[in-house]
Write a protein that holds these residues in place. Structure first.
Motif, PDB file in Angstrom:
ATOM      1  N   CYS A  31      35.616  37.743  37.296  1.00 42.94           N
ATOM      2  CA  CYS A  31      35.733  39.096  37.848  1.00 42.94           C
ATOM      3  C   CYS A  31      37.079  39.689  37.437  1.00 42.94           C
ATOM      4  O   CYS A  31      38.034  38.967  37.131  1.00 42.94           O
ATOM      5  CB  CYS A  31      35.670  39.073  39.376  1.00 42.94           C
ATOM      6  N   ARG A  32      37.151  41.007  37.458  1.00 44.54           N
ATOM      7  CA  ARG A  32      38.418  41.688  37.233  1.00 44.54           C
ATOM      8  C   ARG A  32      38.480  42.875  38.188  1.00 44.54           C
ATOM      9  O   ARG A  32      37.640  43.755  38.142  1.00 44.54           O
ATOM     10  CB  ARG A  32      38.562  42.141  35.789  1.00 44.54           C
ATOM     11  N   ASP A  33      39.479  42.869  39.087  1.00 39.43           N
ATOM     12  CA  ASP A  33      39.604  43.899  40.116  1.00 39.43           C
ATOM     13  C   ASP A  33      41.041  44.355  40.240  1.00 39.43           C
ATOM     14  O   ASP A  33      41.982  43.696  39.767  1.00 39.43           O
ATOM     15  CB  ASP A  33      39.159  43.346  41.482  1.00 39.43           C
ATOM     16  N   GLU A  34      41.210  45.469  40.924  1.00 39.17           N
ATOM     17  CA  GLU A  34      42.547  45.904  41.295  1.00 39.17           C
ATOM     18  C   GLU A  34      43.135  44.906  42.292  1.00 39.17           C
ATOM     19  O   GLU A  34      42.399  44.264  43.046  1.00 39.17           O
ATOM     20  CB  GLU A  34      42.494  47.302  41.909  1.00 39.17           C
ATOM     21  N   PRO A  35      44.460  44.779  42.332  1.00 40.46           N
ATOM     22  CA  PRO A  35      45.078  43.784  43.223  1.00 40.46           C
ATOM     23  C   PRO A  35      44.635  43.893  44.677  1.00 40.46           C
ATOM     24  O   PRO A  35      44.430  42.874  45.341  1.00 40.46           O
ATOM     25  CB  PRO A  35      46.569  44.073  43.067  1.00 40.46           C
ATOM     26  N   ALA A  36      44.447  45.109  45.182  1.00 43.20           N
ATOM     27  CA  ALA A  36      44.071  45.270  46.589  1.00 43.20           C
ATOM     28  C   ALA A  36      42.736  44.616  46.899  1.00 43.20           C
ATOM     29  O   ALA A  36      42.501  44.161  48.027  1.00 43.20           O
ATOM     30  CB  ALA A  36      44.033  46.756  46.944  1.00 43.20           C
ATOM     31  N   ALA A  37      41.851  44.544  45.907  1.00 47.11           N
ATOM     32  CA  ALA A  37      40.531  43.939  46.118  1.00 47.11           C
ATOM     33  C   ALA A  37      40.613  42.422  46.234  1.00 47.11           C
ATOM     34  O   ALA A  37      39.656  41.779  46.678  1.00 47.11           O
ATOM     35  CB  ALA A  37      39.591  44.333  44.982  1.00 47.11           C
TER      36      ALA A  37
END
Length: 237
Positions: free
Chosen positions: A15-21
């Motif tokens: 997966c690749r997400d924004e840090p907040a996720a």
């Protein structure tokens, strides 16, 4: 700056997400994104550390990183840690890059720690990237500590007995703590416990868990004085 964290989902997908996720995600329990590979001309040694805390194999790209893993495993505040489970990808003004923490860990009180490799760039861009990712993900950044000299050799000696096969049952543990109520040589105290041939292994294991302690500024040998620690007394209470 655009920052995203790459990791594996609970199902093992990348997966690749924004840090907040990623806030609250137990990355330290996830599978590594990849295993380090040997290749012609590589100067570092590939190895892995088997955590006595969790039983997990922690991949290390060098013996220096493995020594750092040993120190993390010895830390009673760390309940789980892993390597190669997160990559921080960044993009800024047409430039791109990746920062990979040395380890991701969780403490007994639930804090998430990220241990950073020493900075490789003079502009400290990697440090900035990791700091911004940590702000969003709720990580605490810690420098990578590597034991040296006497401490390293002493920890390595105790680590030989870190496995569960050397753990004493409650009765044997209590006998050993009584035997070491005052400082005495490790080997002599184990012999005096009356627990037989397994007693030295039990005693070394208690040193690893911190219930027996010693002067870590001096080499840890079978003849070294050890004694019951405050941690053991608190556990008994």
């Amino acid at each position: 700056m655009d920052i995203q964290v790459q990791y594996r989902s609970a199902a093992g997908r990348t997966c690749r997400d924004e840090p907040a996720a990623v806030r609250g995600v137990r990355l330290e329990e996830r599978q590594p994104l990849s295993e380090p590979r040997a290749y012609k001309g590589r100067t570092s040694i590939l190895t892995k550390w088997t955590s006595a805390t969790t039983g997990q194999a922690v991949w290390c790209a060098s013996t220096v990183q493995m020594d750092a893993a040993m120190l993390l495993d010895f830390d009673p505040d760390i309940v789980c840690f892993q390597s190669r489970v997160a990559q921080v990808h960044w993009e800024l003004e047409g430039q791109r890059g990746t920062v990979e923490p040395a380890f991701v860990a969780r403490t007994r009180d639930g804090r998430r720690l990220v241990f950073a490799h020493p900075a490789r760039d003079e502009a400290e861009l990697e440090e900035r990237v990791l700091r911004e990712a940590a702000d969003g993900a709720g990580w605490e950044i810690r420098p990578l500590r590597v034991p040296q000299g006497v401490l390293r050799s002493s920890l390595a000696s105790a680590a030989h007995f870190s496995g569960p096969e050397f753990a004493a049952d409650d009765d044997a543990r209590r006998v050993l703590l009584e035997a070491f109520a005052r400082p005495r040589p490790l080997q002599a105290g184990a012999a005096a416990s009356g627990l037989g041939l397994r007693a030295p292994g039990y005693a070394w294991h208690l040193v690893w868990t911190g219930e027996l302690t010693c002067d870590w500024t001096k080499p840890l040998l079978p003849t070294s004085p050890v004694w019951a620690s405050q941690a053991a007394a608190a556990k008994e209470a």
